[in-house]
Each structure stands twice: as C-alpha cells, then as structure tokens.
Design an enzyme around this catalytic site. Structure first.
Site, PDB file in Angstrom:
ATOM      1  N   LEU A 131      41.049  43.569  42.840  1.00 55.93           N
ATOM      2  CA  LEU A 131      41.746  43.354  41.585  1.00 55.93           C
ATOM      3  C   LEU A 131      43.206  43.123  41.945  1.00 55.93           C
ATOM      4  O   LEU A 131      43.755  43.872  42.765  1.00 55.93           O
ATOM      5  CB  LEU A 131      41.628  44.569  40.660  1.00 55.93           C
ATOM      6  CG  LEU A 131      40.245  44.865  40.061  1.00 55.93           C
ATOM      7  CD1 LEU A 131      40.290  46.176  39.291  1.00 55.93           C
ATOM      8  CD2 LEU A 131      39.796  43.736  39.148  1.00 55.93           C
ATOM      9  N   ASP A 132      43.841  42.105  41.361  1.00 55.32           N
ATOM     10  CA  ASP A 132      45.241  41.896  41.690  1.00 55.32           C
ATOM     11  C   ASP A 132      46.070  43.081  41.191  1.00 55.32           C
ATOM     12  O   ASP A 132      45.609  43.882  40.359  1.00 55.32           O
ATOM     13  CB  ASP A 132      45.751  40.564  41.138  1.00 55.32           C
ATOM     14  CG  ASP A 132      45.691  40.484  39.629  1.00 55.32           C
ATOM     15  OD1 ASP A 132      46.460  41.221  38.976  1.00 55.32           O
ATOM     16  OD2 ASP A 132      44.902  39.677  39.092  1.00 55.32           O
ATOM     17  N   ALA A 133      47.277  43.203  41.693  1.00 57.35           N
ATOM     18  CA  ALA A 133      48.092  44.393  41.411  1.00 57.35           C
ATOM     19  C   ALA A 133      48.315  44.598  39.921  1.00 57.35           C
ATOM     20  O   ALA A 133      48.390  45.736  39.444  1.00 57.35           O
ATOM     21  CB  ALA A 133      49.424  44.289  42.147  1.00 57.35           C
TER      22      ALA A 133
ATOM     23  N   THR B 239      46.277  43.885  37.512  1.00 57.58           N
ATOM     24  CA  THR B 239      45.026  44.133  36.790  1.00 57.58           C
ATOM     25  C   THR B 239      44.544  45.548  37.078  1.00 57.58           C
ATOM     26  O   THR B 239      44.532  45.989  38.227  1.00 57.58           O
ATOM     27  CB  THR B 239      43.941  43.116  37.205  1.00 57.58           C
ATOM     28  OG1 THR B 239      44.398  41.796  36.918  1.00 57.58           O
ATOM     29  CG2 THR B 239      42.644  43.370  36.454  1.00 57.58           C
TER      30      THR B 239
END
Length: 242
Positions: free
Chosen positions: A106-108, A110
């Site tokens: 998950l990107d930072a 999200t």
C-alpha cells in the site's frame, strides 16, 4: 490401514475444530472430507501438511510453522521492513513477531488492510494476478460521483499501462464537494485506484483498503495486528489453489 501420518480426529482437534471425541462424531456423521472424499472411517491417518481437509465444506489449513497476520496500516507508514529515510515502516507494528514479509504494498498515503506472512509460497500466489484475489477499497474523492461515472469504472477505462475495470463500484455517500465510493477490483498495479479516479476526474483525497478476498479489516484499529483466522486462511488457500 496405514500406520503413517496422524489420526484425522487428532488433526481436527489440534486445528481447534473440536475435541477429539467431538471430531469423531463429525466424522461419523459424514461432515468431514479428505482430499475431496467424505470420510466415515474412525482412525484414518493423514499427512496434516498436505491433506486437503474440510469440515462442513470449509477448508482446514495444514499445520505448518507459519504465521499469517493482518495489519491495519496507518496512513504515512511505508510498506517496507526498513526505510533508509527513517520513515515509519510496517515492521514497527509487528512487536515480538518473527520475520514477516508483506504481501503486496500500500502506498504511504493509503491506509488499511495488509497481509504479512513468512510462508513464501502463500505470499507469492496471493500477490500474483493470475489467481485473481479481489481487493476492496473505500475512496474519498473530490466532487460528486454520478452513476455514469461508476458505470465507466465498471465498464473499463484505459490507462497509460493498459485497460482496467472495477468488478464493483458503488457510491456509499455523497458529502457535498466530495464522495465516498466503494471499489472492488482484481488489479494490483501500482496506485491503480488513485489512477482510475484521476482518469474519471475525481482525484482521491483519502483511500483505505478494507478487504482482500475473504479477509476483512472489520473494526481492527489503525496500527493493530491480528492473526488470520482458520477460515480466512482456508478460503485463501482455495482461491490460490494451494
């Protein structure tokens, strides 16, 4: 009868399904399957690491020295075990647990559900697009999302790296100048949900993943960790054909 393996009722008891006596009753009533066949034989020996065992149709995971956990990744945490820039990582939330690896990312920006494990085969299959394990998100996006836009997401849109479509896209709530949308899709491409909403003119303000296949985030608080349940692991094993 073979003397190899472990008695089926003992395997069921060790898996937490029932006591040995209650497991014998389950077998007697034809509620237990081994490798696709109903078993009524008391004392049948099986290999608990390889036998596909079901009780009332639900898969019982094999007994292995592996860990399978869910983390509700907070916003601002990077999906790595170490970060050279000193940012918080998922490893900061694992406490005394052993060395685990996150399945996908998950990107930072999200938040939400992230699965971690030390089972390499499980992780590889769960991350591989060919097994089509769905992922569900709730996105807070700019503007009022219309049914026409939801239909575009479900029908499919073309991005720079190819077409993509949502399995489901549903308006949860309209909030004046923003909307909450629930989206389910199989693609695991980088920042795919954000790029989809950018493409239809509704940039994401906040994004949370709430489910991976049968595994639901539920009321797990940000930063909290829990073990996957027996039923969740069994359902994932079936989806991945393990």
């Amino acid at each position: 009868m073979s003397d190899e393996g472990v008695r089926l009722q003992k395997v069921l008891a060790q898996a937490g399904v029932a006591s040995r006596r209650a497991a014998e009753d389950l077998i007697f009533r034809g509620r237990v399957e081994v490798n696709g066949e109903v078993v009524r034989e008391q004392g049948l020996r099986v290999d608990p690491a390889t036998a596909v065992i079901r009780v009332d149709g639900k898969r019982i995971p094999p007994q292995q020295p592996h860990e399978y956990v869910v983390l509700n990744k907070p916003r601002g945490v990077v999906s790595t075990m170490e970060d050279p820039h000193g940012r918080p990582t998922v490893a900061d939330y694992l406490g005394e647990r052993g060395r685990l690896f996150h399945v996908g990312r998950l990107d930072a920006d999200t938040e939400g559900l992230l699965i971690l494990t030390n089972d390499g085969d499980f992780a590889q299959r769960l991350a591989h697009p060919s097994y089509e394990v769905s992922k569900t998100y709730v996105a807070e996006v700019a503007g009022q999302v219309t049914e026409a836009t939801l239909k575009r997401l479900r029908t499919g849109i073309r991005l720079d790296d190819g077409p993509v479509q949502a399995d489901q896209a549903k308006l949860v709530q309209g909030l004046g100048d923003r909307s909450l949308v629930r989206v389910t899709l199989h693609s695991g491409r980088n920042r795919i949900v954000r790029r989809m909403f950018d493409a239809v003119g509704h940039p994401v303000r906040k994004l949370s993943r709430i489910a991976i296949g049968p595994v639901k985030l539920g009321d797990l608080k940000p930063g909290a960790v829990r073990d996957l349940t027996r039923d969740e692991i069994g359902a994932l094993l079936d989806l991945m054909k393990l």
